[in-house]
Design a protein around this motif. Structure first.
Motif, short mmCIF file in Angstrom:
data_model
loop_
_atom_site.label_atom_id
_atom_site.label_comp_id
_atom_site.label_asym_id
_atom_site.label_seq_id
_atom_site.Cartn_x
_atom_site.Cartn_y
_atom_site.Cartn_z
N ARG A 1 0.84 -1.20 0.00
CA ARG A 1 0.00 0.00 0.00
C ARG A 1 0.87 1.25 0.00
O ARG A 1 0.65 2.18 -0.78
N ASP A 2 1.88 1.26 0.87
CA ASP A 2 2.76 2.42 0.93
C ASP A 2 3.53 2.59 -0.38
O ASP A 2 3.74 3.71 -0.84
N GLY A 3 3.90 1.48 -1.00
CA GLY A 3 4.61 1.54 -2.27
C GLY A 3 3.75 2.11 -3.39
O GLY A 3 4.20 2.96 -4.16
N VAL A 4 2.50 1.66 -3.47
CA VAL A 4 1.62 2.19 -4.52
C VAL A 4 1.27 3.65 -4.20
O VAL A 4 1.10 4.46 -5.11
N GLY A 5 1.22 3.99 -2.92
CA GLY A 5 0.95 5.37 -2.53
C GLY A 5 1.98 6.34 -3.05
O GLY A 5 1.67 7.51 -3.33
N GLU A 6 3.22 5.86 -3.23
CA GLU A 6 4.28 6.72 -3.77
C GLU A 6 4.05 7.09 -5.24
O GLU A 6 4.61 8.06 -5.73
N LYS A 7 3.20 6.33 -5.92
CA LYS A 7 2.89 6.59 -7.33
C LYS A 7 1.63 7.44 -7.49
O LYS A 7 1.21 7.73 -8.61
N MET A 8 0.99 7.79 -6.38
CA MET A 8 -0.31 8.45 -6.42
C MET A 8 -0.22 9.91 -5.98
O MET A 8 0.66 10.28 -5.22
N SER A 9 -1.19 10.67 -6.45
CA SER A 9 -1.31 12.06 -5.99
C SER A 9 -1.98 12.06 -4.62
O SER A 9 -2.66 11.09 -4.25
N PRO A 10 -1.82 13.14 -3.87
CA PRO A 10 -2.52 13.23 -2.57
C PRO A 10 -4.04 13.05 -2.72
O PRO A 10 -4.66 12.40 -1.88
N ALA A 11 -4.61 13.58 -3.78
CA ALA A 11 -6.07 13.45 -3.99
C ALA A 11 -6.46 11.99 -4.22
O ALA A 11 -7.51 11.54 -3.74
N GLN A 12 -5.63 11.25 -4.94
CA GLN A 12 -5.93 9.83 -5.17
C GLN A 12 -5.85 9.04 -3.86
O GLN A 12 -6.67 8.15 -3.63
N ILE A 13 -4.89 9.38 -3.02
CA ILE A 13 -4.77 8.70 -1.73
C ILE A 13 -5.99 8.98 -0.86
O ILE A 13 -6.55 8.07 -0.25
N VAL A 14 -6.42 10.23 -0.84
CA VAL A 14 -7.63 10.58 -0.09
C VAL A 14 -8.82 9.79 -0.60
O VAL A 14 -9.62 9.25 0.19
N GLU A 15 -8.95 9.68 -1.92
CA GLU A 15 -10.07 8.92 -2.51
C GLU A 15 -9.99 7.45 -2.12
O GLU A 15 -11.00 6.84 -1.73
N ALA A 16 -8.80 6.85 -2.18
CA ALA A 16 -8.63 5.44 -1.84
C ALA A 16 -8.94 5.20 -0.36
O ALA A 16 -9.58 4.20 0.00
N GLN A 17 -8.49 6.10 0.50
CA GLN A 17 -8.78 5.97 1.93
C GLN A 17 -10.27 6.08 2.21
O GLN A 17 -10.81 5.36 3.05
N LYS A 18 -10.94 6.97 1.49
CA LYS A 18 -12.39 7.13 1.65
C LYS A 18 -13.10 5.83 1.23
O LYS A 18 -14.00 5.36 1.92
N LEU A 19 -12.69 5.26 0.09
CA LEU A 19 -13.29 4.01 -0.37
C LEU A 19 -13.09 2.90 0.67
O LEU A 19 -14.01 2.12 0.93
N ALA A 20 -11.90 2.83 1.25
CA ALA A 20 -11.62 1.81 2.26
C ALA A 20 -12.48 2.02 3.52
O ALA A 20 -13.00 1.06 4.08
N ARG A 21 -12.63 3.27 3.94
CA ARG A 21 -13.46 3.56 5.13
C ARG A 21 -14.92 3.19 4.88
O ARG A 21 -15.60 2.72 5.79
N GLU A 22 -15.40 3.43 3.67
CA GLU A 22 -16.81 3.19 3.36
C GLU A 22 -17.10 1.74 2.98
O GLU A 22 -18.26 1.36 2.90
N TRP A 23 -16.07 0.95 2.75
CA TRP A 23 -16.23 -0.43 2.31
C TRP A 23 -16.91 -1.26 3.39
O TRP A 23 -16.63 -1.12 4.58
N LYS A 24 -17.83 -2.10 2.98
CA LYS A 24 -18.52 -3.01 3.88
C LYS A 24 -18.46 -4.43 3.27
O LYS A 24 -18.67 -4.57 2.07
N PRO A 25 -18.19 -5.43 4.07
CA PRO A 25 -18.16 -6.80 3.51
C PRO A 25 -19.53 -7.21 3.01
O PRO A 25 -20.55 -6.85 3.58
N LYS A 26 -19.51 -7.97 1.93
CA LYS A 26 -20.76 -8.51 1.36
C LYS A 26 -20.91 -9.95 1.82
O LYS A 26 -19.95 -10.67 2.00
N LYS A 27 -22.13 -10.35 2.00
CA LYS A 27 -22.42 -11.71 2.46
C LYS A 27 -22.46 -12.65 1.28
O LYS A 27 -22.82 -12.37 0.22
#
Length: 122
Positions: free
Chosen positions: A96-122
């Protein structure tokens, strides 16, 4: 299928079979990935990742990170790595940290938001 599950549960086998089926899907996905059948690997990993399996989440992150079987998408890669890392997968945190080095700050914020909002599916 419900009858089979009910019969297995009655025989005390249900708890043994469920992890085995999940493990078989993960193993099938790994074999497919290693042989270059990325479509099958994605088909096996995706449902497991959606259910919260950290190994499958890491593997999906890697597929998105490297663009294997899916369009390369660092936001998706970061999200899947982040979810796996949150479950204690240290390798996922490093990737994750490695791919983060290839990303803009805005992309990291978007990815973190997606992870926070993610819910497991049954």
């Amino acid at each position: 299928m419900k009858t089979l599950v009910r019969n297995l549960a009655a025989a005390g086998i249900f708890l043994v079979c469920v992890p085995t089926l999940s493990w078989a899907d993960l193993t099938t996905g790994m074999a497919a990935y290693e042989s270059g059948d990325y479509a099958l690997a994605f088909k096996e990993f995706h449902p497991l990742a959606e259910q919260g399996d950290a190994k499958a989440q890491f593997n999906l992150g890697m597929m998105y990170d490297l663009g294997r079987g899916v369009p390369q998408d660092h936001v998706q890669a970061y999200m899947w790595y982040n979810l796996a890392a949150a479950q204690g997968d240290k390798k996922a945190g490093k990737w994750r940290d490695g791919v983060g080095e290839k990303m803009s700050p805005a992309q990291i914020v978007e990815a973190q938001k997606l992870a926070r909002e993610w819910k497991p599916k049954k």
